[in-house]
Design a protein around this motif. Structure first.
Motif, PDB file in Angstrom:
ATOM      1  N   ASN A  11       0.831  -1.214   0.000  1.00  0.00           N
ATOM      2  CA  ASN A  11       0.000   0.000   0.000  1.00  0.00           C
ATOM      3  C   ASN A  11       0.860   1.257   0.000  1.00  0.00           C
ATOM      4  O   ASN A  11       0.515   2.254  -0.643  1.00  0.00           O
ATOM      5  CB  ASN A  11      -0.942  -0.009   1.195  1.00  0.00           C
ATOM      6  N   VAL A  14       2.038   1.872  -3.494  1.00  0.00           N
ATOM      7  CA  VAL A  14       0.993   2.483  -4.328  1.00  0.00           C
ATOM      8  C   VAL A  14       0.902   3.982  -4.041  1.00  0.00           C
ATOM      9  O   VAL A  14       0.815   4.793  -4.970  1.00  0.00           O
ATOM     10  CB  VAL A  14      -0.371   1.794  -4.100  1.00  0.00           C
ATOM     11  N   SER A  49      -5.774   2.799  -0.807  1.00  0.00           N
ATOM     12  CA  SER A  49      -4.547   2.302  -0.179  1.00  0.00           C
ATOM     13  C   SER A  49      -4.548   2.570   1.325  1.00  0.00           C
ATOM     14  O   SER A  49      -4.169   1.712   2.118  1.00  0.00           O
ATOM     15  CB  SER A  49      -3.315   2.949  -0.807  1.00  0.00           C
ATOM     16  N   ALA A  68      -7.611  -3.735  -1.959  1.00  0.00           N
ATOM     17  CA  ALA A  68      -6.412  -4.062  -2.731  1.00  0.00           C
ATOM     18  C   ALA A  68      -6.773  -4.498  -4.153  1.00  0.00           C
ATOM     19  O   ALA A  68      -6.108  -4.108  -5.118  1.00  0.00           O
ATOM     20  CB  ALA A  68      -5.620  -5.150  -2.023  1.00  0.00           C
ATOM     21  N   ILE A  71      -7.706  -1.455  -6.114  1.00  0.00           N
ATOM     22  CA  ILE A  71      -6.528  -0.707  -6.555  1.00  0.00           C
ATOM     23  C   ILE A  71      -5.957  -1.328  -7.827  1.00  0.00           C
ATOM     24  O   ILE A  71      -5.661  -0.633  -8.800  1.00  0.00           O
ATOM     25  CB  ILE A  71      -5.462  -0.679  -5.439  1.00  0.00           C
ATOM     26  N   SER A 117       0.485  -2.862  -5.840  1.00  0.00           N
ATOM     27  CA  SER A 117      -0.886  -3.384  -5.827  1.00  0.00           C
ATOM     28  C   SER A 117      -0.895  -4.910  -5.796  1.00  0.00           C
ATOM     29  O   SER A 117      -1.733  -5.513  -5.121  1.00  0.00           O
ATOM     30  CB  SER A 117      -1.679  -2.857  -7.021  1.00  0.00           C
ATOM     31  N   GLY A 120      -0.134  -5.988  -2.295  1.00  0.00           N
ATOM     32  CA  GLY A 120      -1.311  -5.794  -1.448  1.00  0.00           C
ATOM     33  C   GLY A 120      -2.342  -6.883  -1.628  1.00  0.00           C
ATOM     34  O   GLY A 120      -2.890  -7.408  -0.653  1.00  0.00           O
TER      35      GLY A 120
END
Length: 147
Positions: A11, A14, A49, A68, A71, A117, A120
């Motif tokens: 995260n 990102v 995030s 996640a 994203i 990503s 995550g």
């Protein structure tokens, strides 16, 4: 390393990736947040995030996993919609792909965004699975009526 840390690192990548250059336009390099077409989506991805990190910290892995995945889907849609013409992908070789990258000015910020990503999604999926397995074990009745 604990999977929670992997989710937080993903995260964080990102969020940091939003400040890295992703496209080269005549005037210079732009990020997802500073580019007109993607500014709103960039802000949404930063919020997702942050929500994903908070939910992983609070052990709400299902919601963290949804964020996640959101994203990753948001990045894929942005990448494909804004920067690639899908009609020219058929029958490509490596030189054609290099030509697209040079023509559209794609930059290395995408790598950081996609790695973050994917980390995550991986970590939250793993954490959700462990959480559900532990929940099943706790629900079983042990000898003498103990839980």
């Amino acid at each position: 390393m604990d999977k929670k840390y992997i989710a937080h690192i993903g995260n964080l990548l990102v969020i940091l990736g939003m400040a890295l250059p992703v496209l080269h336009i005549d005037g210079g390099d732009v990020t997802l947040i500073t580019y007109d077409k993607t500014a709103f989506l960039g802000i949404i991805l930063v919020v997702l995030s942050i929500v994903s990190s908070v939910t992983v910290y609070r052990k709400k892995y299902a919601l963290g996993r949804r964020c996640a995945i959101g994203i990753l889907v948001g990045l894929l849609v942005t990448f494909l919609d804004n920067y690639l013409d899908l009609s020219i992908i058929k029958g490509m070789d490596l030189t054609d792909i290099q030509g697209i990258v040079e023509a559209t000015g794609l930059l290395w910020g995408w790598i950081v965004l996609f790695v973050g990503s994917i980390l995550g999604v991986y970590a939250t999926t793993w954490l959700q699975g462990e959480y559900e397995d532990n929940k099943k074990v706790e629900g079983e009745v042990l000898p003498h009526g103990r839980f």
